[in-house]
Write an enzyme that holds these catalytic residues in place. Structure first.
Site, mmCIF file in Angstrom:
data_model
loop_
_atom_site.group_PDB
_atom_site.id
_atom_site.type_symbol
_atom_site.label_atom_id
_atom_site.label_comp_id
_atom_site.label_asym_id
_atom_site.label_seq_id
_atom_site.Cartn_x
_atom_site.Cartn_y
_atom_site.Cartn_z
ATOM 1 N N GLY A 111 8.669 14.504 10.118
ATOM 2 C CA GLY A 111 9.597 14.821 10.720
ATOM 3 C C GLY A 111 9.847 14.047 11.817
ATOM 4 C CG ASN A 160 11.334 16.737 7.899
ATOM 5 O OD1 ASN A 160 12.551 17.202 8.090
ATOM 6 N ND2 ASN A 160 11.310 15.259 7.490
ATOM 7 C CB SER A 163 9.156 17.297 4.539
ATOM 8 O OG SER A 163 8.321 16.237 4.591
ATOM 9 C CB SER A 164 9.861 11.834 2.348
ATOM 10 O OG SER A 164 11.003 11.638 3.247
HETATM 11 N N1 LIG Z 1 18.090 9.215 14.490
HETATM 12 C C1 LIG Z 1 18.159 10.575 14.284
HETATM 13 N N2 LIG Z 1 19.307 11.071 14.773
HETATM 14 C C2 LIG Z 1 19.377 12.413 14.590
HETATM 15 N N3 LIG Z 1 18.759 13.312 13.964
HETATM 16 C C3 LIG Z 1 17.508 12.617 13.616
HETATM 17 C C4 LIG Z 1 17.301 11.354 13.585
HETATM 18 N N4 LIG Z 1 16.037 11.068 13.057
HETATM 19 C C5 LIG Z 1 15.434 12.276 12.526
HETATM 20 N N5 LIG Z 1 16.392 13.316 12.736
HETATM 21 C C6 LIG Z 1 16.372 14.645 12.254
HETATM 22 O O1 LIG Z 1 15.058 14.990 11.988
HETATM 23 C C7 LIG Z 1 14.927 15.480 10.851
HETATM 24 C C8 LIG Z 1 13.621 14.755 10.064
HETATM 25 O O2 LIG Z 1 13.630 13.353 9.956
HETATM 26 P P1 LIG Z 1 13.282 12.585 8.733
HETATM 27 O O3 LIG Z 1 13.417 13.423 7.307
HETATM 28 O O4 LIG Z 1 13.504 11.353 8.782
HETATM 29 O O5 LIG Z 1 11.571 12.816 9.020
HETATM 30 P P2 LIG Z 1 10.593 11.864 8.165
HETATM 31 O O6 LIG Z 1 9.966 11.248 9.127
HETATM 32 O O7 LIG Z 1 11.349 11.223 7.065
HETATM 33 O O8 LIG Z 1 9.402 13.092 7.830
HETATM 34 P P3 LIG Z 1 8.718 13.211 6.604
HETATM 35 O O9 LIG Z 1 7.629 12.227 6.806
HETATM 36 O O10 LIG Z 1 8.372 14.588 6.505
HETATM 37 O O11 LIG Z 1 9.583 12.502 5.411
HETATM 38 C C9 LIG Z 1 16.179 15.041 9.978
HETATM 39 O O12 LIG Z 1 16.469 15.674 9.045
HETATM 40 C C10 LIG Z 1 17.179 14.978 11.074
HETATM 41 O O13 LIG Z 1 17.614 16.242 11.243
HETATM 42 MG MG LIG Z 2 11.112 11.440 5.290
#
Ligand SMILES: Nc1ncnc2c1ncn2[C@@H]1O[C@H](COP(=O)(O)OP(=O)(O)OP(=O)(O)O)[C@@H](O)[C@H]1O
Ligand SMILES: [Mg+2]
Length: 1107
Positions: A111, A160, A163-164
């Protein structure tokens, strides 16, 4: 000037510090405060040197627009405020221009925004790299692979919403120009347990919900699915709907993306059929059935679902049913089949669902790779983007978390290695002494997990392969023995007494102190999950499917390829792929994005200090800064450094001619910066303390202000001078033009004057010449004239002389003649003296008369009596004759003329003659009447029926019939009357009626009076006592007075043989009844034109004004 623009904006107008390296003082609090301050101002990116810290804003910020892309494009890393685009640009340019393969390592907990960051990197690179139809298609395919993989590999977790649930590493391949050629995606360990079971508050993979929400009824029917989530056991119901996520719309996006990526329609169809089969598998339920031999058996409760699955997948129902009931174990050509009890049947079902799904996912990745694969074999430059699941600490952590955290541990390891290595290398490169810096190296934890002999994974594999009963507890026991002394391993049952009384650590758990914190793993399921066992019967059943995709997913089910060797365990597979990944990453230039989650609530604007602090700690960010600052906090290449600070020293400002390093040395010496504060590297200056840098910055800022003033001053001076010079130049130009103009004018004036003078002189000369010539000519002429005169005089003199001579001669002749005459006369006088003179005279006279008459005969005038011409008298002595002759001639021709008259004409002329005799030279009216013929009967009484009565009354011949005005004796006013003159009478009749008013016999008319003037008034005097005279005399006026008077006279004469008395006088008396009134004619005004006016003045006077 252009060079001056190179600015390290990181140092200009920053909120907090843009680069943590410059943080002063450096400690956890200031670090967090700086992040917080920046976060509060929407600055979500901060650098640590070249590492980007990204804090998830949890809301869309306007910092990813195409304008921003343009802003960051081709700019130096530190030129603009920190941004993920700056890092992407740096990596892309380094790849394109320096031929260095790049990898972008995105780490952070679940997240924190890793996936978003990876997408931003990809979209930035796509925006700045080459363009063209083909390149654009490649880009589009690369970008569209994301929604497909996210739909199948992402799920909502408590941390999240997207979440990936798999690790992803994507290599984007470029050609030498930097245009994208294609890509390769590697996926790591999908969290497949999610397919069959999700923790509370979490969902299964997005795709299940997307199909059910977004597919048309028709499509659902084809897939034998129902829209209702609750119909499916595998779908966690408590959070089937995610706020702000439109599954139906996302389904359309996914299908569209699949189409763009290159999935054929039948492939897409197959994929969804597999997904449907997985979903339906969850609905197969078993019930226990006891066999006679006491063995537990299971039976499918409702075969309907099984039937539909078989229809979908094209598997023989009995085959699948059997696969759910039996387990066949083959060993050394021996096949042993055992029945499955209910629990085993469920296990088998779930294992099938998990395998089916995870294999489908891997197939998707392979299929996408096929599409996005670079089409050429040329050498490629590679940019790898790693978006791996973040570090996870749940309440219940299992094998998956263990694997995930292991992966993160490895990434941290590589981060530490590469950063430190890079730092070290830089110092060595620059020839600066390296001082060791303390930091936590997690190699020891990695070793705890992956050590080939004593590592946890090795233990697990060993346990799994060990014959005999193997359970999770035996595995834990083994761990307790082997890892007991490891300082990062904690377990209640370990030999280490440290945790014996640790009640927070249950017996069935072990705990690892990861770099990011302690994580307690439930040992339950480790062995199974590591084995990842799918009963052969099931895989064989799958292979038998007529559904080509499912068949392809289970190649081991092919009896021909039966392999008795155990497949590698999940743990070892993962370890191997992580090792490959690490190797891969180590060959590339790393770029780090460290994602930080500001709060646990997925909420914007909330910055949880404790949470962030935790992440900073385990990400080792402070160490990162310390390492970066080890020795020197700030470094910069000499050129930009000199460019930035050169204005602080006179020698270097404005231009430094020598090498940049020497310039910086001079600069620093001049500024008296203590020597221990900086070091000169080969290409960079290293500044030990941020304070020094800030001091430099302050000085620069102050100096810039001074310089701005100076520049302004110089600019103003320059502007004024330029203006002055321009004006001066203009003035000179104007002056020169004016002078030229004036000179031109002057010249023209002089020229025209010269021409005038010249013309005058020429004229004068010409005239002089002319005069001379004239003089000469005159002289010549004079001479000629004189000569001529002379000759003339001579000639005249001669002529005179000759004339004299001739005259003399003539005189002589005359004298001689006279003399002769005299002599002759004297001689003959005696013979002719008596009658000769007389005879000659008469003869001469006769001759003259003869000549006169002959000439007169020829010169006779016309016979018209009025022709006044008469020839001129030729001889004086004939004067009287001539006059007499004229008179005779006139009389003769008058006679001749008269002789032609008829009697009528004669009468008229007689009358006219009479009138002449009566009035000529007496009455002024007369001359006007001469030309008028006397008509007498002006009124044609006989013809006018009005006067018939009058005509009848007068039987005599009418001599005059004319309208006259009878003057009223009382007032002088005129009344029209008809005046008739007959042989015997004068009558006056009314003009209108023709009634006779008066009739006077001619014998009673005694006199007619009239004035001498030009008027037509006349009075007819009557004999006193006559019958008509009772009313008195008539005073009349007529236009034909002369005619009337003449005719009256003539008629009276002929009738009475007496001459009628015609009195012409301007005053005469008229008898009015008894009175005598004097009629007086006076000269009057011409008021009434030429008409005389008559007025009765008094009893005795009637005045007629004649104009
Ligand atoms: N730069 C950004 N601008 C706006 N919202 C963001 C941004 N980065 C992340 N988010 C918000 O945060 C949420 C979670 O981000 P993301 O899916 O990239 O997390 P992650 O680090 O890939 O988590 P995971 O490890 O669970 O996959 C996104 O769905 C989005 O709503
Ligand atoms: Mg992710």
């Amino acid at each position: 000037m252009a060079k001056m623009e190179v600015k390290t904006s990181l140092l200009d107008d920053m909120i907090g510090v843009g680069d943590m390296v410059l943080l002063e003082p450096l400690n956890e609090d200031s670090f967090i405060n700086n992040l917080k301050k920046r976060f509060d101002h929407n600055e979500v990116y901060t650098y640590i040197g070249s590492v980007v810290i990204s804090i998830n804003p949890y809301r869309s910020l306007p910092i990813y627009t195409p304008e921003k892309v343009e802003e960051y494009r081709n700019r130096n890393f530190y030129e603009l405020s920190p941004h993920i685009f700056a890092l992407s640009d740096e990596a892309y340019r380094s790849l394109r221009d320096q031929d260095k393969d790049q990898c972008i390592l995105i780490t952070g907990e679940s997240g924190a925004g890793k996936t978003e960051a990876s997408k931003l990197v990809m979209s930035y690179v796509a925006a700045v790299c080459g363009k063209g139809a083909e390149v654009n298609q490649v880009k589009e395919q690369l970008l569209q692979s994301n929604p497909v993989l996210e739909a199948f590999g992402n799920a909502k977790t408590v941390r999240n919403d997207n979440s990936s649930r798999f690790g992803k590493y994507m290599d984007i391949e470029f050609d030498f120009k930097g245009d994208p050629l294609g890509g390769v995606i590697s996926n790591y360990l999908l969290e497949k347990s999610r397919v069959v079971k999700q923790p509370r508050g979490e969902r299964n993979f997005h795709i299940f919900y997307q199909i059910l929400s977004g597919a048309s009824e028709d499509f659902l029917c084809k897939l034998k699915l129902e829209r209702d989530f609750s119909r499916y056991n595998y779908l966690g119901l408590d959070s089937a709907k995610v706020n702000g996520v439109d599954d139906a719309a996302n389904f359309r996006t996914v299908r569209n993306a699949m189409q763009i990526v290159g999935f054929m329609d039948h492939e897409t169809q197959s994929v969804f059929e597999v997904v449907a089969a997985v979903l339906k598998l969850g609905n197969i339920e078993f019930k226990p059935e006891s066999r006679v031999n006491g063995l537990d058996e299971s039976k499918i409760k409702d075969k309907n679902e099984l039937k539909e699955i078989c229809e979908l997948t094209g598997i023989d129902q009995s085959v699948l049913e059997r696969a759910f009931s039996f387990r066949t174990v083959e060993a050394k050509q021996e096949k042993v089949s055992t029945t499955l009890n209910v629990a085993q049947a469920y296990y088998a079902r779930d294992a099938l669902a998990k395998n089916l799904y995870s294999r489908l996912f891997s197939w998707l990745v392979t299929r996408i790779n096929e599409s996005i694969k670079a089409q050429t074999k040329v050498r490629k430059k590679v940019m790898g983007v790693l978006d791996i699941y973040g570090f996870e600490i749940f309440e219940d952590n299992s094998f998956e978390q263990f694997i995930i955290n292991y992966c993160n541990e490895k990434l941290q390891q590589i981060f530490i290695e590469l950063t430190l290595k890079e730092e070290q290398e830089e110092y060595i490169r620059e020839g600066i002494e390296w001082t060791h810096i303390e930091y936590f190296n997690n190699a020891i934890i990695c070793d705890l997990i992956e050590n080939n002999q004593t590592g946890i994974l090795a233990m697990l594999d060993e346990e799994c392969l060990r014959p005999g009963t193997v359970t999770d507890d035996t595995f834990l026991e083994k761990l307790n023995q082997v890892c007991a002394t490891h300082q990062h391993f904690e377990s209640r049952m370990s030999k280490c007494s440290r945790f014996l009384n640790d009640t927070s650590l249950p017996h069935s758990c072990f705990r690892i102190q990861h770099y990011a914190g302690k994580v307690m793993y439930q040992v339950e399921g480790f062995v199974d999950k590591n084995n990842d066992l799918l009963y052969r019967d099931l895989s064989q059943a799958m292979w038998k499917a007529s559904h080509s995709l499912i068949k392809a997913l289970f190649p081991e089910g092919n009896p021909a390829k039966i392999n008795l060797k155990r497949p590698p365990t999940a743990g070892s597979q993962f370890k191997a792929s992580v090792a490959t990944l690490m190797k891969n990453l180590q060959t590339k230039n790393p770029n780090y994005i460290r994602c930080i989650k500001p709060n646990d609530k997925k909420a914007a604007h909330i910055f949880n200090d404790a949470l962030v602090c935790h992440q900073i700690r385990y990400l080792g960010l402070l160490e990162n800064v310390r390492v970066r600052r080890a020795g020197y906090a700030f470094r910069q290449a000499y050129e930009p450094c000199l460019e930035r600070y050169k204005m602080l020293c006179k020698q270097t400002w404005p231009h430094w001619r020598g090498p940049a390093r020497a310039g910086v040395e001079v600069l620093f010496n001049e500024l008296e910066i203590p020597e221990e504060e900086f070091s000169f590297g080969r290409s960079k200056i290293f500044i030990r303390n941020p304070r020094t840098l800030f001091k430099l910055e302050d000085l620069r800022k102050q100096r810039l202000e001074d310089l701005a003033t100076l520049i302004e001053k110089i600019y103003r001076g320059w502007k004024c001078r330029t203006r002055f010079l321009l004006m001066k130049k203009s003035q000179i130009v104007i002056a020169s033009w004016y002078r030229r103009y004036a000179q031109q004018k002057k010249y023209q004036k002089i020229k025209s004057s010269a021409i005038i003078v010249q013309s005058y002189i020429r004229g004068w000369k010409a005239r002089k010449l002319l005069r001379e010539l004239k003089h000469q000519k005159r002289c010549n002429e004079a001479a000629t004239i004189i000569a001529a005169y002379w000759h003339g005089t001579q000639a005249r003199r001669e002529l005179r002389r000759l004339k004299e001579e001739a005259r003399n001669k003539h005189a002589i002749a005359v004298i001689w003649a006279y003399w002769l005459g005299y002599k002759v006369r004297r001689e003959y006088r005696k013979f002719f003296r008596a009658n000769a003179g007389r005879k000659i005279y008469e003869f001469t006279l006769q001759r003259l008369m003869q000549k006169y008459f002959l000439e007169m005969k020829n010169k006779m005038p016309s016979l018209s009596p009025i022709d006044k011409n008469w020839p001129v008298r030729p001889y004086l002595f004939l004067d009287s004759t001539h006059k007499e002759l004229k008179r005779i001639f006139h009389l003769w021709r008058c006679k001749k003329y008269r002789d032609q008259f008829t009697d009528q004409q004669k009468l008229i002329y007689e009358e006219k003659l009479e009138a002449s005799e009566l009035f000529k030279d007496k009455k002024a009216l007369y001359p006007a009447s001469v030309g008028q013929p006397f008509q007498g009967a002006y009124l044609e009484i006989s013809k006018n029926p009005k006067y018939k009565k009058l005509k009848d009354a007068v039987d005599e011949k009418i001599i005059i019939a004319e309208v006259v005005n009878k003057i009223n004796r009382a007032n002088g006013k005129a009344t029209s009357r008809i005046f008739l003159l007959t042989k015997n009478n004068v009558l006056l009749a009314d003009q209108k009626s023709g009634n006779i008013k008066s009739e006077v016999p001619l014998g009673d008319v005694t006199k007619v009076s009239m004035s001498s003037q030009n008027d037509g008034f006349f009075a007819v005097h009557l004999k006193e006592g006559s019958g008509a005279a009772g009313k008195g005399d008539f005073l009349l006026s007529s236009d034909h007075l002369i005619e009337m008077a003449t005719k009256l006279y003539r008629t009276t004469l002929s009738q009475t043989k007496q001459k009628l008395n015609i009195e012409i006088s301007d005053e005469f008396l008229v008898q009015f009844r008894q009175d005598k009134v004097c009629v007086k004619f006076i000269q009057g005004s011409q008021k009434n034109g030429n008409i005389p006016t008559c007025k009765r003045k008094n009893n005795r006077l009637l005045e007629v004004a004649v104009p």
